[in-house]
Design a protein around this motif. Structure first.
Motif, mmCIF file in Angstrom:
data_model
loop_
_atom_site.group_PDB
_atom_site.id
_atom_site.type_symbol
_atom_site.label_atom_id
_atom_site.label_comp_id
_atom_site.label_asym_id
_atom_site.label_seq_id
_atom_site.Cartn_x
_atom_site.Cartn_y
_atom_site.Cartn_z
ATOM 1 N N ARG A 139 0.817 -1.221 0.000
ATOM 2 C CA ARG A 139 0.000 0.000 0.000
ATOM 3 C C ARG A 139 0.848 1.267 0.000
ATOM 4 N NH1 ARG A 139 -3.055 -1.192 5.284
ATOM 5 N NH2 ARG A 139 -1.075 -2.194 5.629
ATOM 6 N N HIS A 140 1.927 1.250 0.774
ATOM 7 C CA HIS A 140 2.736 2.472 0.940
ATOM 8 C C HIS A 140 4.231 2.168 0.706
ATOM 9 C CE1 HIS A 140 -0.807 4.410 2.490
ATOM 10 N NE2 HIS A 140 -0.930 3.485 3.434
ATOM 11 N N SER B 144 1.863 12.837 2.115
ATOM 12 C CA SER B 144 2.163 13.414 3.427
ATOM 13 C C SER B 144 3.587 13.050 3.854
ATOM 14 C CB SER B 144 1.145 12.902 4.453
ATOM 15 O OG SER B 144 1.508 13.321 5.739
ATOM 16 N N GLU B 145 3.955 11.801 3.593
ATOM 17 C CA GLU B 145 5.326 11.356 3.904
ATOM 18 C C GLU B 145 6.345 12.203 3.124
ATOM 19 O OE1 GLU B 145 6.352 8.949 5.956
ATOM 20 O OE2 GLU B 145 8.463 8.771 5.395
ATOM 21 N N GLU C 282 5.930 15.170 1.829
ATOM 22 C CA GLU C 282 5.932 16.547 2.302
ATOM 23 C C GLU C 282 6.710 16.652 3.617
ATOM 24 O OE1 GLU C 282 2.797 20.161 3.245
ATOM 25 O OE2 GLU C 282 2.046 18.296 2.371
ATOM 26 N N GLY C 283 6.549 15.631 4.450
ATOM 27 C CA GLY C 283 7.301 15.596 5.708
ATOM 28 C C GLY C 283 8.803 15.580 5.456
ATOM 29 N N LEU C 284 9.227 14.769 4.498
ATOM 30 C CA LEU C 284 10.652 14.694 4.161
ATOM 31 C C LEU C 284 11.171 16.052 3.707
ATOM 32 C CD1 LEU C 284 10.968 11.361 2.127
ATOM 33 C CD2 LEU C 284 11.901 11.859 4.382
ATOM 34 N N ALA D 159 -2.796 9.877 -0.381
ATOM 35 C CA ALA D 159 -2.584 11.055 0.469
ATOM 36 C C ALA D 159 -1.547 10.779 1.547
ATOM 37 C CB ALA D 159 -3.914 11.465 1.103
ATOM 38 N N ALA D 160 -1.538 9.551 2.070
ATOM 39 C CA ALA D 160 -0.585 9.211 3.133
ATOM 40 C C ALA D 160 0.850 9.326 2.634
ATOM 41 C CB ALA D 160 -0.855 7.796 3.638
ATOM 42 N N CYS D 161 1.101 8.861 1.421
ATOM 43 C CA CYS D 161 2.466 8.914 0.883
ATOM 44 C C CYS D 161 2.836 10.336 0.481
ATOM 45 C CB CYS D 161 2.619 7.951 -0.304
ATOM 46 S SG CYS D 161 2.678 6.226 0.236
ATOM 47 N N ILE E 17 7.199 3.243 1.229
ATOM 48 C CA ILE E 17 7.899 4.310 1.950
ATOM 49 C C ILE E 17 9.385 4.385 1.570
ATOM 50 C CG2 ILE E 17 8.432 5.248 4.238
ATOM 51 C CD1 ILE E 17 5.467 5.156 3.542
#
Lengths: 184, 264
Positions: B5-6, B39-40, B42-44, B35-37, B8
């Motif tokens: 799914r993700h 967000s990841e 953007e966090g990075l 959206a979760a990825c 990372i």
């Protein structure tokens, strides 16, 4: 002979001294103590000066100095058993991907909070983060500085970033935290 | 770390520009729909930017001034040590020459390999000062020949040794040219060329023959000295490295085409 020594000193100052700030920055964040960092920087430049003939002109002096800094730092730890505690790297494993929705309230990622999160990283992880994300060394250069495989740099950087993001998210979640702007 | 799914790990690699081309498209496609990825990612980006914006720590004493002062102390220490070494070296060299002269008066031949090894040891200690400091082989050759030496200065850069200079010495009525090389590790390689075909060498530790040339190998003061003749010139190569390495260097040096020397 004296003329040659003067030339050598001038060459060293021209090539190495501009990297002093980077070595100091790296040392301070590595040791987490200003006095130890100052000692470390002096030792690094002394060793570099003594072995300057071995430095290959045209190569990255900053990376060379950082590798000496890391080597001196490791030796300091070997002599000083009061060094930083060994942290189980497995404890840094990221949370399951289901919960990766970061709270991106970046306005509260103050420099102080980032420094705090950075300082809380275990040494092996922090070193890679410092070299790659702050000193902007490539993975390959960082691997040479640390004397480790490229894959180790890659995995430690991954863990470091995840740990930092986790820590920053936790800080944001702290009750009563002031909503400071990131750039003040 | 990644699951179906993700991805990372791949997103981190994508962010660092380290993802192979054939995987980039798949990750880009996934990011558009997850959206979760995003967000990841953007966090990075935020994290990297935040780390780059950290303040440069101040050093209260002035970092460069402190380092310059430390280097000054080191220079002073080195100068003191060098003066002491010169004094000791001059004493040792003087004693060696006196011994060689005494042996000559008694009709005995000096131990040339020991003299060569002693000269190498002194050079490693930084004494005596070289007559000519020159890193260009051809220029050094001209300058040593101008001093009356029979010498051929070879470029050993391909073998990792850079020429740093040379000297001309007179021992027992033999004029000796010394050519000094240094490698990246700071190891000294000394090449000596003795004019005159009447020099007698002591029995060697071992003898080698290569390319029609006889090589005599000696072990003196922890160093390997290899001697061979090129016409009327006796050549020697001395180093503190492994014996086989020194012998190989001597063979390579002696084999260079047109290596035969003529006495001036």
């Amino acid at each position: 002979m004296e003329a040659r020594e003067d030339k050598r000193r001038s060459a060293f100052e021209a090539v190495a001294l501009p990297c002093a700030a980077a070595v100091h920055r790296f040392s301070l964040r590595l040791t987490r103590d200003p006095h130890t960092a100052a000692d470390l920087v002096q030792e690094v430049f002394l060793r570099a000066y003594r072995s300057f003939d071995a430095f290959r002109t045209g190569t990255d002096c900053r990376a060379w100095l950082l590798s000496i800094a890391y080597s001196v730092f490791i030796n300091m730890h070997r002599k000083d058993r009061r060094g930083p505690p060994i942290v189980d790297l497995a404890s840094l494993e990221s949370e399951p991907p289901d919960s990766i929705e970061w709270d991106l309230r970046r306005d509260v990622w103050t420099r102080a909070r980032i420094e705090r999160a950075l300082f809380e990283l275990p040494e092996e992880i922090r070193t890679v983060v410092l070299l790659v994300l702050i000193e902007e060394l490539t993975y390959e250069e960082a691997a040479r500085v640390l004397g480790c495989p490229l894959g180790t740099v890659r995995s430690r950087l991954f863990r470091g970033r995840r740990a930092l993001l986790n820590a920053l998210r936790d800080q944001v979640a702290e009750p009563g935290m002031l909503a400071l702007t990131r750039k003040q | 770390m990644s699951d179906e799914r993700h991805p990372i790990t791949e997103i981190h690699a994508w962010h660092d520009g380290r993802l192979p081309d054939d995987e980039r498209l798949a990750v880009s496609t996934h990011l558009k729909g997850c959206a979760a990825c995003r967000s990841e990612l953007e966090g990075l980006r935020a994290l990297d930017a935040g780390l780059q914006e950290l303040e440069q720590p101040e050093h209260s004493l002035g970092l460069e001034a402190m380092l310059r002062a430390r280097l000054d102390r080191e220079d002073a220490r080195r100068l003191d040590r060098r003066r002491l070494r010169r004094l000791l070296g001059a004493t040792a060299l003087g004693a060696t020459i006196v011994l060689a002269a005494l042996l000559a008066r008694r009709g005995q031949e000096p131990d040339w390999p020991a003299l060569a090894a002693t000269a190498h040891a002194e050079l490693e200690r930084g004494v005596p000062r070289l007559d000519v400091e020159e890193s260009a082989p051809q220029v050094l050759q001209q300058r040593l020949r101008a001093r009356g030496a029979t010498v051929r200065v070879l470029d050993l850069a391909m073998m990792g040794f850079q020429v740093i200079g040379g000297s001309v010495r007179e021992v027992n009525r033999h004029r000796i040219a010394l050519v000094v090389y240094r490698n990246a590790d700071g190891r000294i390689l000394l090449c000596e060329m003795f004019a005159g075909g009447d020099i007698r060498l002591p029995p060697p530790l071992e003898e080698r023959r290569s390319g029609g040339i006889d090589f005599s190998v000696y072990d003196r003061v922890g160093r390997t000295a290899v001697f061979w003749r090129e016409g009327e010139v006796l050549c020697a190569l001395v180093s503190g490295g492994r014996r086989e390495e020194v012998v190989a260097l001597a063979i390579a040096k002696a084999k260079v085409p047109g290596s035969a020397l003529k006495t001036r």
